[in-house]
Design an enzyme around this catalytic site. Structure first.
Site, PDB file in Angstrom:
ATOM      1  N   ASP A  46       0.833  -1.196   0.000  1.00  0.00           N
ATOM      2  CA  ASP A  46       0.000   0.000   0.000  1.00  0.00           C
ATOM      3  C   ASP A  46       0.870   1.249   0.000  1.00  0.00           C
ATOM      4  OD1 ASP A  46      -2.389   1.674   0.464  1.00  0.00           O
ATOM      5  OD2 ASP A  46      -1.572   1.892   2.467  1.00  0.00           O
ATOM      6  N   GLU A 118      -2.038  -5.269  -3.592  1.00  0.00           N
ATOM      7  CA  GLU A 118      -1.080  -4.542  -2.757  1.00  0.00           C
ATOM      8  C   GLU A 118       0.019  -5.474  -2.250  1.00  0.00           C
ATOM      9  OE1 GLU A 118      -3.930  -1.048  -0.864  1.00  0.00           O
ATOM     10  OE2 GLU A 118      -3.784  -2.992   0.154  1.00  0.00           O
TER      11      GLU A 118
END
Length: 238
Positions: A46, A118
């Protein structure tokens, strides 16, 4: 994993990192002492995606303000956008997860797929360094940046906000007028947007619609839905 690596355009030196990126946390509920899941890589990925996209926007739009770039970034790293990339890569097919999670539709769940994307980015970062991760993210988001180049200004903040929120929880945001002043021919409205009992933002305008649009824009800037999403046990990227 060769077909997936071919689709990704990246060959892992440490295959265990890719295995970790594709391991859903639910597997530990059915297999005691399972060595890993992808939550830590998701956290790392992320941050890498945010940095790569932010840096690229910074270079592409030298005259844009912080607020403008934040809204553009939201369009690229929102949960629906990351889920779309995972679907194109067919990541759901490769995920390792508990039988209960799979039976409940886990392989198609937006949060699961976005988290897996992610995690893959985090794994590439650890395996090949920042340049490898950056190249991967920019390849995957090329179409997103091209769409933004054609229409850099956000024209539908209410629609964008609803798309992000309904990917987290199937309830639409609600708008309420909290203040109305002025004579009939020159009204001034203040509206707030509420979702899942959370006030996400407020805005003002000369009509209810203008105030709602301003409230949605404020919500996109503040991203307060992340608090609920974190409490629910998932990690949103918006």
């Amino acid at each position: 994993m060769n077909p997936l690596e071919e689709r990704m355009g990246y060959k892992f030196r440490n295959g265990l990192l890719l295995a970790e990126a594709l391991t859903h946390p639910s597997i530990s509920l059915e297999r005691k002492n399972y060595p890993f899941d992808n939550q830590r890589l998701e956290f790392l990925g992320d941050a890498v995606i945010q940095l790569v996209v932010t840096e690229h926007l910074y270079r592409l739009y030298p005259d844009f303000s912080e607020g403008q770039m934040t809204k553009l970034r939201t369009r690229i790293v929102s949960r629906p956008a990351l889920k779309a990339h995972a679907v194109l890569m067919d990541l759901g097919r490769y995920l390792m997860m508990g039988r209960g999670e799979e039976a409940s539709g886990g392989r198609e769940r937006a949060s699961t797929l976005a988290d897996a994307f992610e995690s893959v980015v985090g794994a590439i970062y650890l395996d090949g360094g920042f340049d490898a991760a950056r190249n991967f993210v920019l390849r995957e988001t090329l179409d997103d940046f091209e769409r933004i180049a054609k229409n850099p200004e956000e024209v539908n903040p209410k629609g964008t906000l609803q798309e992000i929120l309904q990917a987290i929880e199937p309830c639409a945001p609600a708008y309420e007028v909290v203040e109305q002043t002025g004579p009939d021919h020159s009204k001034h409205f203040v509206s707030k947007v509420i979702w899942s009992e959370i006030e996400l933002g407020r805005g003002e305008g000369l009509s209810k619609k203008q105030a709602q649009v301003a409230a949605a824009s404020d919500a996109l800037d503040r991203q307060l839905w992340l608090r609920k999403d974190k409490r629910s046990g998932t990690a949103a990227s918006v």
